[in-house]
Design an enzyme around this catalytic site. Structure first.
Site, short mmCIF file in Angstrom:
data_model
loop_
_atom_site.label_atom_id
_atom_site.label_comp_id
_atom_site.label_asym_id
_atom_site.label_seq_id
_atom_site.Cartn_x
_atom_site.Cartn_y
_atom_site.Cartn_z
N ASP A 1 44.16 36.73 51.40
CA ASP A 1 44.30 37.84 51.03
C ASP A 1 46.07 37.62 50.31
OD1 ASP A 1 46.20 40.24 51.46
OD2 ASP A 1 45.80 40.33 53.55
N GLU B 1 27.49 57.11 47.70
CA GLU B 1 27.11 55.95 48.46
C GLU B 1 26.62 55.12 47.68
OE1 GLU B 1 27.24 58.77 49.59
OE2 GLU B 1 27.10 59.08 51.91
N TYR C 1 30.14 62.27 46.22
CA TYR C 1 30.16 61.94 46.80
C TYR C 1 29.15 60.63 45.87
CZ TYR C 1 31.06 62.11 51.41
OH TYR C 1 30.96 62.28 53.01
N THR D 1 45.26 44.06 47.66
CA THR D 1 45.29 45.74 47.64
C THR D 1 45.98 46.14 46.40
OG1 THR D 1 47.93 45.59 48.33
CG2 THR D 1 46.14 46.42 49.56
N ARG E 1 46.56 53.48 45.36
CA ARG E 1 46.23 52.54 46.78
C ARG E 1 44.97 52.56 47.04
NH1 ARG E 1 49.59 53.64 52.03
NH2 ARG E 1 47.71 51.75 52.75
N LYS F 1 51.00 47.34 45.43
CA LYS F 1 52.00 46.61 45.51
C LYS F 1 52.29 46.37 43.89
CE LYS F 1 50.87 46.03 50.37
NZ LYS F 1 49.82 45.92 50.64
N1 DSN Z 1 52.30 47.19 54.86
C1 DSN Z 1 52.07 46.06 54.29
C2 DSN Z 1 53.54 45.58 53.67
O1 DSN Z 1 54.72 46.19 54.19
O2 DSN Z 1 53.64 44.33 53.38
C3 DSN Z 1 51.15 45.69 54.27
O3 DSN Z 1 49.94 46.12 54.60
#
Ligand code: DSN
Length: 422
Positions: A205, A61, A59, A231, A240, A234
């Site tokens: 984004d 914080e 933890y 994110t 993730r 990808k």
């Molecule tokens: N669910 C993702 C996508 O497939 O693009 C985006 O968060």
């Protein structure tokens, strides 16, 4: 050994064979299928090692140097490394690495720039935007007023003049750019001009294309935006999580929006994994990987078109393409199910000018990041294009899908995702 200690040591396989079996099944499913989900990838083992480490129980914080618990000297160093690596890769003044997901990162960004009830102008999910950009069913549309732009239904492209017109009309406090299903380059400078003209903040984004940005294969939104979110799993090919990058002037409010406004203790094991992943981005191997991701996506688009299928916008500039199924009069839900029977994994997706619904849109989205990670190249892309076209053009032919499935498994065996066990 006492009972509690032996429980600590017992292996997953022995203690919980059910979960162990399902993890192995999922591993085998991945090994035997071709993954064309544009938002998925296979993280490196070095990052996997970090995420399954002792850090999973910690933890912490607060932020490095300003925690609420003692015993965090190593954790502080790890988080500080992740922050400085993120800033360096993307040229950002400030980075927050604690957001647990892209949606939380986006909401934190809004909360740090806006008052509840402020006006947002963002991209419609049906046109390629994201749920957290303010879709009707999402909390963002309950907290803020949201107006959404789309793409031109004929060209499939962002119409910057129209977006400017909408901005002049609704006078947003924040313009959001970035997409989950847009196959073309985004003109951040143009978005910056629009936001400036109406006195709005600009947020991007870049979740889908962050790997392209990190390697100089897509313009970097950071110099144009107040805040940029992404994110990490990808095209960035990490585990993730999410990064939020911003100008120094927004840093304090942004950090407070993540903690304590939205989250408690961050997941430090994943922050360590992200730090490892960020170190990958400047390697020659990763740069070459992104070059191959782009080449594979382009070849897939060209070959599918040659085989008589329709690609929205006529091609792709990035790692994904949108296959428009309306000429074949077959919906993306059915096609994705049929392709799964052939061990080819895709997602249904709306395409520009789509006459279908979210459940039954007339398109599918195809991405090259995961298959490129396992080493597939031009020869394999030509086979994949042919298999996809055959399945779409002969939807009643079950024997054909069974034949393709056998060929896919055969191909996958030649390209294992991981070459050694965990
Ligand atoms: N669910 C993702 C996508 O497939 O693009 C985006 O968060």
């Amino acid at each position: 050994m006492d009972a509690a200690r032996s429980l600590l040591e017992v292996k997953l396989r022995e203690f919980d064979p059910q979960i162990d079996r399902l993890i192995r099944d999922e591993m085998r499913r991945n090994e035997e299928t071709i993954n064309l989900i544009a938002s998925e990838n296979y993280p490196p083992k070095s990052a996997m090692k970090a995420i399954s480490s002792m850090l999973s129980g910690v933890y912490s914080e607060g932020y490095p140097g300003e925690r609420y618990y003692r015993g965090l000297e190593n954790i502080d160093k790890i988080e500080s490394l992740a922050v400085s690596r993120a800033k360096k890769v993307f040229g950002a003044e400030h980075a927050n690495v604690q957001a647990l997901s892209g949606s939380v990162a986006n909401i934190a960004a809004y909360l740090s720039l806006l008052e509840i009830g402020d006006q947002i102008l963002s991209m419609d999910i049906g046109a390629g935007g994201h749920l957290s950009h303010g879709a009707k069913v999402n909390i963002v549309s309950k907290l803020f007023r949201v107006t959404q732009y789309g793409v031109d239904p004929h060209t499939g492209l962002l119409d910057y003049d129209k977006i400017r017109e909408m901005a002049l009309n609704v006078r947003p406090r924040l313009v959001v750019c970035g997409a989950s299903a847009y196959p073309r380059t985004i003109d951040y400078a143009r978005f910056e001009g629009i936001a400036r003209e109406v006195g709005a903040y600009l947020m991007a984004d870049m979740a889908h294309i962050a790997g392209l940005v990190a390697t100089g294969n897509h313009p970097n939104p950071v110099p144009h935006c107040d805040i940029v979110t992404t994110t990490t799993h990808k095209t960035l090919r990490m585990t993730r999580g999410a990064l939020i990058l911003c100008r120094q002037e927004h840093a304090a409010k942004l950090d407070r929006a993540v903690f304590p406004l939205l989250q408690g203790g961050p997941h430090q094991a994943n922050i360590a994994a992200i730090a490892v992943g960020l170190e990958h981005l400047s390697t020659y191997e990763y740069k070459d990987y992104i070059r191959r991701v782009l080449a594979n996506a382009r070849l897939l688009a060209t070959e599918l078109q040659r085989l008589g299928l329709t690609i929205s916008t006529g091609g792709t500039d990035n790692h994904l393409l949108l296959l428009d199924l309306s000429p074949q009069e077959i919906d993306g839900d059915r096609v994705s199910t049929l392709l799964e029977e052939a061990n080819i994994i895709v997602n249904k997706n709306r395409v520009p000018g789509d006459k279908g619904t979210a459940q039954k849109p007339f398109g599918i989205r195809l991405g090259s990041p995961a298959l490129t990670t396992r080493g597939l190249g031009p020869d394999e892309i030509l086979s994949i294009a042919r298999w996809i076209a055959d399945v779409i053009l002969h939807p009643e032919d079950q024997a054909l899908r069974a034949r393709i499935r056998a060929e896919v498994i055969d191909l996958c065996r030649r390209f294992p995702i991981y070459r050694s066990t965990f």
